[in-house]
Design a protein around this motif. Structure first.
Motif, mmCIF file in Angstrom:
data_model
loop_
_atom_site.group_PDB
_atom_site.id
_atom_site.type_symbol
_atom_site.label_atom_id
_atom_site.label_comp_id
_atom_site.label_asym_id
_atom_site.label_seq_id
_atom_site.Cartn_x
_atom_site.Cartn_y
_atom_site.Cartn_z
ATOM 1 N N ARG A 87 46.484 -26.939 -53.913
ATOM 2 C CA ARG A 87 45.619 -26.408 -52.858
ATOM 3 C C ARG A 87 45.963 -24.956 -52.558
ATOM 4 O O ARG A 87 45.094 -24.121 -52.342
ATOM 5 C CB ARG A 87 45.773 -27.264 -51.611
ATOM 6 C CG ARG A 87 44.703 -27.002 -50.587
ATOM 7 C CD ARG A 87 44.833 -27.922 -49.440
ATOM 8 N NE ARG A 87 46.099 -27.720 -48.747
ATOM 9 C CZ ARG A 87 46.576 -28.551 -47.846
ATOM 10 N NH1 ARG A 87 45.918 -29.621 -47.525
ATOM 11 N NH2 ARG A 87 47.722 -28.315 -47.255
ATOM 12 N N ARG A 130 39.182 -25.853 -46.251
ATOM 13 C CA ARG A 130 38.851 -27.240 -45.929
ATOM 14 C C ARG A 130 37.363 -27.380 -45.654
ATOM 15 O O ARG A 130 36.701 -28.299 -46.114
ATOM 16 C CB ARG A 130 39.599 -27.675 -44.672
ATOM 17 C CG ARG A 130 40.957 -28.183 -44.958
ATOM 18 C CD ARG A 130 41.332 -29.279 -43.967
ATOM 19 N NE ARG A 130 42.666 -29.759 -44.315
ATOM 20 C CZ ARG A 130 43.776 -29.380 -43.694
ATOM 21 N NH1 ARG A 130 43.716 -28.551 -42.677
ATOM 22 N NH2 ARG A 130 44.951 -29.831 -44.066
ATOM 23 N N GLY A 152 31.312 -30.936 -50.864
ATOM 24 C CA GLY A 152 31.597 -32.262 -51.407
ATOM 25 C C GLY A 152 32.624 -32.236 -52.518
ATOM 26 O O GLY A 152 32.522 -32.977 -53.478
ATOM 27 N N TYR A 163 36.398 -33.011 -53.424
ATOM 28 C CA TYR A 163 37.502 -33.783 -52.859
ATOM 29 C C TYR A 163 38.775 -33.585 -53.677
ATOM 30 O O TYR A 163 38.695 -33.328 -54.875
ATOM 31 C CB TYR A 163 37.142 -35.276 -52.845
ATOM 32 C CG TYR A 163 35.780 -35.576 -52.305
ATOM 33 C CD1 TYR A 163 35.354 -34.997 -51.118
ATOM 34 C CD2 TYR A 163 34.902 -36.413 -52.977
ATOM 35 C CE1 TYR A 163 34.097 -35.258 -50.613
ATOM 36 C CE2 TYR A 163 33.644 -36.689 -52.481
ATOM 37 C CZ TYR A 163 33.246 -36.106 -51.307
ATOM 38 O OH TYR A 163 32.004 -36.358 -50.806
ATOM 39 N N PRO A 164 39.938 -33.768 -53.031
ATOM 40 C CA PRO A 164 41.184 -33.682 -53.793
ATOM 41 C C PRO A 164 41.321 -34.869 -54.734
ATOM 42 O O PRO A 164 40.664 -35.889 -54.549
ATOM 43 C CB PRO A 164 42.259 -33.706 -52.709
ATOM 44 C CG PRO A 164 41.630 -34.334 -51.530
ATOM 45 C CD PRO A 164 40.183 -34.000 -51.605
ATOM 46 N N VAL A 165 42.162 -34.708 -55.734
ATOM 47 C CA VAL A 165 42.350 -35.798 -56.699
ATOM 48 C C VAL A 165 43.832 -36.125 -56.839
ATOM 49 O O VAL A 165 44.699 -35.310 -56.514
ATOM 50 C CB VAL A 165 41.789 -35.427 -58.087
ATOM 51 C CG1 VAL A 165 40.308 -35.426 -58.091
ATOM 52 C CG2 VAL A 165 42.359 -34.106 -58.563
ATOM 53 N N GLU A 166 44.066 -37.325 -57.311
ATOM 54 C CA GLU A 166 45.431 -37.703 -57.615
ATOM 55 C C GLU A 166 45.633 -37.505 -59.107
ATOM 56 O O GLU A 166 44.917 -38.114 -59.902
ATOM 57 C CB GLU A 166 45.648 -39.170 -57.235
ATOM 58 C CG GLU A 166 47.077 -39.595 -57.329
ATOM 59 C CD GLU A 166 47.227 -41.077 -57.044
ATOM 60 O OE1 GLU A 166 46.218 -41.808 -57.047
ATOM 61 O OE2 GLU A 166 48.360 -41.507 -56.817
ATOM 62 N N ARG A 181 55.068 -34.266 -56.477
ATOM 63 C CA ARG A 181 54.343 -35.433 -56.002
ATOM 64 C C ARG A 181 53.682 -35.200 -54.638
ATOM 65 O O ARG A 181 52.584 -35.619 -54.395
ATOM 66 C CB ARG A 181 55.303 -36.614 -55.901
ATOM 67 C CG ARG A 181 54.591 -37.898 -55.667
ATOM 68 C CD ARG A 181 55.515 -39.062 -55.852
ATOM 69 N NE ARG A 181 54.914 -40.281 -55.321
ATOM 70 C CZ ARG A 181 53.905 -40.909 -55.854
ATOM 71 N NH1 ARG A 181 53.327 -40.423 -56.919
ATOM 72 N NH2 ARG A 181 53.435 -42.020 -55.307
ATOM 73 N N GLY A 182 54.366 -34.535 -53.785
ATOM 74 C CA GLY A 182 53.872 -34.411 -52.408
ATOM 75 C C GLY A 182 52.811 -33.342 -52.202
ATOM 76 O O GLY A 182 52.589 -32.890 -51.092
ATOM 77 N N LYS A 183 52.158 -32.931 -53.255
ATOM 78 C CA LYS A 183 51.185 -31.842 -53.096
ATOM 79 C C LYS A 183 49.761 -32.351 -53.248
ATOM 80 O O LYS A 183 49.515 -33.381 -53.865
ATOM 81 C CB LYS A 183 51.448 -30.770 -54.145
ATOM 82 C CG LYS A 183 52.510 -29.792 -53.701
ATOM 83 C CD LYS A 183 52.684 -28.728 -54.746
ATOM 84 C CE LYS A 183 53.745 -27.738 -54.288
ATOM 85 N NZ LYS A 183 54.083 -26.825 -55.361
ATOM 86 N N THR A 184 48.839 -31.586 -52.719
ATOM 87 C CA THR A 184 47.421 -31.927 -52.853
ATOM 88 C C THR A 184 46.844 -31.151 -54.036
ATOM 89 O O THR A 184 46.951 -29.929 -54.078
ATOM 90 C CB THR A 184 46.672 -31.559 -51.577
ATOM 91 O OG1 THR A 184 47.390 -32.078 -50.477
ATOM 92 C CG2 THR A 184 45.278 -32.122 -51.591
ATOM 93 N N LEU A 202 40.762 -30.381 -58.884
ATOM 94 C CA LEU A 202 40.412 -30.100 -60.275
ATOM 95 C C LEU A 202 40.074 -28.618 -60.396
ATOM 96 O O LEU A 202 39.395 -28.048 -59.544
ATOM 97 C CB LEU A 202 39.213 -30.951 -60.708
ATOM 98 C CG LEU A 202 39.472 -32.440 -60.925
ATOM 99 C CD1 LEU A 202 38.177 -33.120 -61.286
ATOM 100 C CD2 LEU A 202 40.492 -32.654 -62.014
ATOM 101 N N ASP A 248 38.141 -27.200 -62.386
ATOM 102 C CA ASP A 248 36.690 -27.025 -62.523
ATOM 103 C C ASP A 248 36.011 -27.004 -61.159
ATOM 104 O O ASP A 248 35.066 -26.248 -60.931
ATOM 105 C CB ASP A 248 36.099 -28.170 -63.356
ATOM 106 C CG ASP A 248 36.201 -27.866 -64.831
ATOM 107 O OD1 ASP A 248 36.631 -26.744 -65.137
ATOM 108 O OD2 ASP A 248 35.860 -28.724 -65.636
ATOM 109 N N ASP A 249 36.497 -27.873 -60.286
ATOM 110 C CA ASP A 249 35.908 -27.946 -58.945
ATOM 111 C C ASP A 249 36.076 -26.628 -58.199
ATOM 112 O O ASP A 249 35.164 -26.165 -57.503
ATOM 113 C CB ASP A 249 36.572 -29.072 -58.147
ATOM 114 C CG ASP A 249 36.036 -30.434 -58.537
ATOM 115 O OD1 ASP A 249 35.034 -30.459 -59.264
ATOM 116 O OD2 ASP A 249 36.619 -31.448 -58.116
ATOM 117 N N PHE A 304 33.793 -24.152 -59.429
ATOM 118 C CA PHE A 304 32.462 -24.487 -58.902
ATOM 119 C C PHE A 304 32.300 -23.975 -57.460
ATOM 120 O O PHE A 304 31.254 -23.443 -57.080
ATOM 121 C CB PHE A 304 32.315 -26.010 -58.955
ATOM 122 C CG PHE A 304 31.142 -26.571 -58.217
ATOM 123 C CD1 PHE A 304 29.858 -26.328 -58.651
ATOM 124 C CD2 PHE A 304 31.320 -27.355 -57.086
ATOM 125 C CE1 PHE A 304 28.781 -26.850 -57.979
ATOM 126 C CE2 PHE A 304 30.258 -27.878 -56.413
ATOM 127 C CZ PHE A 304 28.982 -27.618 -56.863
#
Lengths: 567, 402
Positions: free
Chosen positions: A19, A34, A41, A43-46, A56-59, A62, A64-65, A68
């Motif tokens: 992020r 945000r 639309g 959204y964050p991904v895992e 691990r603890g990060k948001t 993608l 590409d997103d 976009f």
């Protein structure tokens, strides 16, 4: 100097982006980032696997997103706004009033129309996501005006939700209602989509510290725009004018409503629910927006073919006339609402099922008839003692309306009189499977719901049997004459039973014809069903035993228990 | 041969001039002069007035199409400006001759606005100018939305029948049971933490504590017992790999001879040949094991299929579960329950439970639309140490107090 070669991004880094990196790339603050994500639309991904250099603890987003997001023109406005804020702080620090004023006048604004089109390319896509939009808008619509909640959002969502309710009333698409301790749950069927939303109880909504209102606000901003477009489309689909005039006063008086009178304006909004909106052409509703017509016989035939299918599916094929009848259960009924009942919800529900509503005209605007109108059939009250009663109407509690709607018939009013203990308010969202265990309360209400129909059928049968009774009378007369030759007795053919027998025979034949490989599956299904029935029987037996041990209490035994507890 | 030469004359003289016949011109001019003298009219007018063309006064520096502004008359100016008022005739006697402009259509001149220019209002999203954006069928590019399925969970969870304002007794009991289970789990977790925090510590006697203290303090100091020390030294030697295995020194007599090396190599090659022979035989024999191999392949495929199924199941489960999107894990909200004593008899007296705003937020988090967050309370101010300035200090009082 030689040009340095840029290092290629490889592996997982090429797919994901933290992020922080995304914010840096888009040159936005966290707040704005945000908001942009919510509007677009994104959204964050895992990440599927954590590769080297990923924590691990990060948001993660993608890559590409983010690319976009960078392409949307809205982001320019966000940048503009950033510089605008800087200018504002500078001007305020310098106490430069004139600059402040001009800055404020030229504050950058943005629109989200293109995003709506982009996110929902077809109207159906928009309808699918309407649940969220409606819930959020109804929440904001019921928000009291407090600090930190922008007034325009509250007003807009109030207007849009009301417009939507008007559509539901006019199109008669409301299906289910449920009052929970959280709020009112409604379900409507609009253009083949089942749409559910929740409306909070009045006067209880408060901003919670755990909820980031800025996030909620961003969502609501987008959903308001979406709902505006959806409302327009819905209105035009049933030939209604958009935007409708919801205010009962003339437009010229509208500006007079300010400050304290806003509450009054809200009452006026509810009052407008009591009027039907004008349509451009009354009869020419496009075919696709009308309910589908089914032939009852056809439906039955198809049922016979697929005899093994659960009955729930059978119930869904409803004839057009039946559906129209069920949507108009309150037709020719006149309701008068007392002061203490939830006016908005009741008006909405009663009007969507064809009833007429009014209330005390001195308390609220929008009343259509007064309390002393002799044609009123039901008065909805929520108090035990009523000083002046009219003889020709029922005094019932609001729950009767909701239960009747869910049962799709007028339930007997005796159980809902203003001074009795009410039967339970059951959830319409629970579907009982065939052969499953139905709790006693539910079965009781189902019996009530179908009770009236049974009575009707019996009456019809009696009408049919009238000529027969005449023949019988003749017979008796003949007997009295002591004639020797006896008239041949007409064999009574029970048409229903015969039909049932035929059907059973047909089914048996069909079962016999099932090929071997399918037969096993069929046997399995039937075995499962029988097991289900067995279990049900067991539970029923248990219940009977329990009731017997408890001593013969009436069916409202639990009510008595509850009362005991409260004492 | 003598060429005939033209007689040369100087051009300044009249004789040297070129001789041209100008009779025609002379006669013409004579004629003209005669007419001028006599006053006879000319045959044709030299110019014509063009009546068909539009009359457009073209002034210096003014473009053709521009309409000239009407000059303001004193009369008009006098309305607003005091100085012009004196210029307006105040006589009550009407003038003898009134000059009138030839009839011209009066043009309405827009009053010029000074100061702020009126700008077109900016369009905001709150204006909500809606129309039909879904009128046509979307193109292929438009249809390709970036909306991906993030979760299969519904936007609004349907309420449990026990949350009704007037629930059936079975439903209500069911709901209470569910809520109780959640609470019990929480309690258990809390208990475990408490146990780990406080339960692990055992009480010690004074003497034990003293002994421990002594041990701790004397850690690393040379111990009085000498035997132990020696032992320790040995151990150290044994532990150190460098000290334990010093580099081997190969003496000349221990070196391998050439013939020995050759023999060793030959032995190695022989071994290799035997191994290869064996492998070859094994491979050839495999043809008789076809059945077994086929079985193995089938078993492998079966296993793969099963794995795929498990994978698919996991994927489906993942769609239903909230993903890990940040530092915080998603936590389910509390189940709203009205206890048996709190159930109201009438709608008016219903005690509401749960918060819909929180519900919405949790739903969004559960569907992986936003990352779960935790409320960070404002950090407390640091402990500030206050000191009195030396100048302001009241020494006398301090001394007295002491």
């Amino acid at each position: 100097m030689a040009r340095t070669k840029r290092k290629a991004v490889v592996g997982a880094k090429r797919v994901y982006m933290t992020r922080r990196k995304a914010m840096e790339r888009l040159q936005l603050t966290l707040k704005d980032f945000r908001r942009l994500c919510i509007l677009k639309g994104v959204y964050p991904v895992e990440p599927k696997k954590l590769k080297t250099g990923m924590t691990r603890g990060k948001t993660y987003y993608l890559r590409d997103d983010i690319r976009f997001l960078a392409r949307d023109p809205v982001i320019w406005k966000f940048w503009e706004y950033k510089t605008f804020l800087k200018k504002m702080t500078k001007a305020t620090a310098k106490k430069n009033e004139l600059t402040l004023q001009t800055l404020r006048d030229n504050a950058p604004t943005y629109k989200m129309d293109h995003i709506v089109k982009e996110r929902y390319p077809t109207f159906n896509d928009a309808l699918k996501d309407l649940d969220d939009a409606l819930c959020m808008c109804f929440l904001y619509a019921n928000f009291s005006k407090v600090k930190g909640v922008p007034v325009e959002i509250v007003d807009l969502s109030r207007r849009l939700t009301l417009e939507f309710m008007h559509y539901v009333i006019e199109s008669q698409s409301l299906q289910k209602v449920f009052i929970s301790i959280k709020g009112y749950y409604y379900q409507a069927e609009i253009m083949g989509q089942t749409i559910t939303w929740v409306v909070p109880h009045q006067f209880v909504l408060q901003a919670q510290p755990e909820v980031d209102m800025r996030v909620m606000r961003s969502f609501t901003e987008f959903y308001i725009t979406l709902l505006g477009f959806v409302n327009y489309k819905l209105y035009s689909s049933i030939n209604m004018y958009y935007p409708p005039r919801l205010s009962l006063k003339k437009e010229t008086d509208k500006d007079m409503i300010v400050g304290e009178d806003k509450q009054h304006a809200l009452y006026e909004y509810i009052g407008s629910l009591n009027r039907s909106l004008p349509r451009s052409k009354t009869d020419e509703i496009p075919v696709e927006n009308k309910p589908d017509e089914f032939d009852e016989e056809e439906a039955e035939e198809s049922d016979d073919e697929n005899g093994d299918e659960p009955k729930a599916k059978k119930r869904k094929t409803v004839s057009y006339h039946k559906m129209v009848k069920e949507q108009n259960i309150f037709k020719n009924l006149k309701f008068f609402l007392n002061r203490e009942v939830p006016r908005e919800s009741l008006t909405f529900v009663i009007r969507s099922f064809g009833g007429q509503v009014s209330w005390d005209k001195t308390s609220f605007v929008g009343a259509t008839f007064s309390e002393d109108d002799p044609s009123i059939t039901h008065q909805i009250v929520d108090r035990e003692v009523i000083p002046n009663k009219y003889m020709n109407r029922y005094y019932i509690q609001p729950q009767w309306v909701y239960d009747s709607v869910n049962a799709r018939t007028l339930l007997p009013v005796e159980n809902y009189f203003h001074d009795v203990i009410l039967p339970p308010h059951l959830s319409p969202f629970v579907e009982n499977t065939e052969g499953g265990y139905v709790p006693s309360d539910v079965s009781y209400q189902q019996n009530l719901a179908f009770g009236e129909r049974k009575v009707d059928e019996e009456e019809n049968e009696e009408d049919e049997s009238e000529p027969e009774s005449e023949e019988e009378a003749v017979e008796h007369y003949e007997k009295d004459l002591k004639m020797k030759v006896k008239a041949g007795k007409e064999e009574k053919v029970d048409k229903k039973r015969k039909e049932e027998l035929e059907k059973a025979e047909e089914k048996r034949m069909a079962v016999m014809m099932i090929p071997k490989r399918r037969k096993r599956l069929y046997d399995k299904i039937m075995y499962g069903k029988r097991r289900n029935i067995r279990n049900t029987e067991k539970l029923k037996e248990k219940r009977e035993k329990y009731e017997a041990s408890q001593g013969k209490q009436n069916f409202k035994g639990k009510k008595a228990i509850r009362k005991k507890r409260q004492d | 041969m003598v060429a005939s030469k033209k007689p040369k004359f100087a051009k300044s003289r009249r004789k040297g001039w070129k001789k041209v016949n100008i009779d025609e011109i002379d006669t013409f001019y004579e004629d003209v002069r005669l007419k001028e003298r006599v006053g006879q009219p000319l045959d044709e007018p030299a110019f014509k007035i063009d009546k068909e063309a539009e009359i457009e006064p073209v002034l210096n520096g003014v473009k053709k199409g521009k309409v000239l502004k009407k000059l303001k008359q004193t009369k008009d100016l006098a309305k607003n400006i005091k100085a012009y008022k004196s210029l307006v005739p105040s006589s009550r006697v009407p003038p003898v001759v009134v000059f009138k402009n030839p009839a011209q259509p009066e043009k309405k001149v827009k009053p010029k606005t000074y100061g702020k220019s009126i700008k077109k209002k900016k369009e905001k999203w709150t204006d909500l100018k809606v129309g039909d954006i879904w009128s046509g069928t979307p193109t292929k590019a438009e249809r390709k939305t970036r909306l991906k399925l993030k979760s299969v969970l519904p936007a609004l969870e349907l309420p449990h029948p026990g949350t009704s304002i007037n629930p059936a007794i079975e439903d209500h009991q069911d709901l209470i049971k569910k809520a109780a289970e959640v609470e019990l789990k929480k309690l258990k977790k809390d208990e475990k933490i408490q146990r780990l925090l406080h339960g692990g510590v055992t009480k010690k006697t004074q003497s034990q504590m003293q002994k421990e203290w002594l041990e701790e303090m004397s850690a690393g100091l040379p111990v009085a017992n000498e035997d132990d020390q020696e032992k320790d030294d040995d151990e150290i030697v044994a532990e150190d790999p460098d000290l334990a295995n010093p580099k081997k020194v190969i003496r000349a007599e221990d070196r391998k001879s050439k013939s020995k090396r050759r023999r060793e190599m030959l032995a190695k090659m022989r071994e290799k040949a035997i191994r290869e022979e064996k492998e070859k035989k094994k491979k050839e024999n495999k043809i008789y094991q076809l059945k077994r191999i086929k079985k193995e392949i089938a078993a492998g495929e079966e296993k793969h299929k099963k794995n795929m199924e498990i994978h698919q199941k996991k994927f489906e489960e993942k769609l239903c579960k909230p993903a890990r999107l940040g530092p915080h894990k998603y936590e389910d909200p509390d189940i709203p329950v009205s206890l048996p004593g709190e159930l109201a008899d009438r709608l008016r007296l219903v005690k509401t439970e749960g918060d819909l705003f929180e519900d919405r937020l949790k739903s969004l988090q559960k569907r992986n639309i936003i990352e779960p967050r935790k409320l960070i309370l404002k950090t407390q101010k640091k402990n500030v140490k206050y000191t009195e300035k030396r100048d302001c200090r009241d020494y006398e009082n301090d001394l007295l107090n002491k």
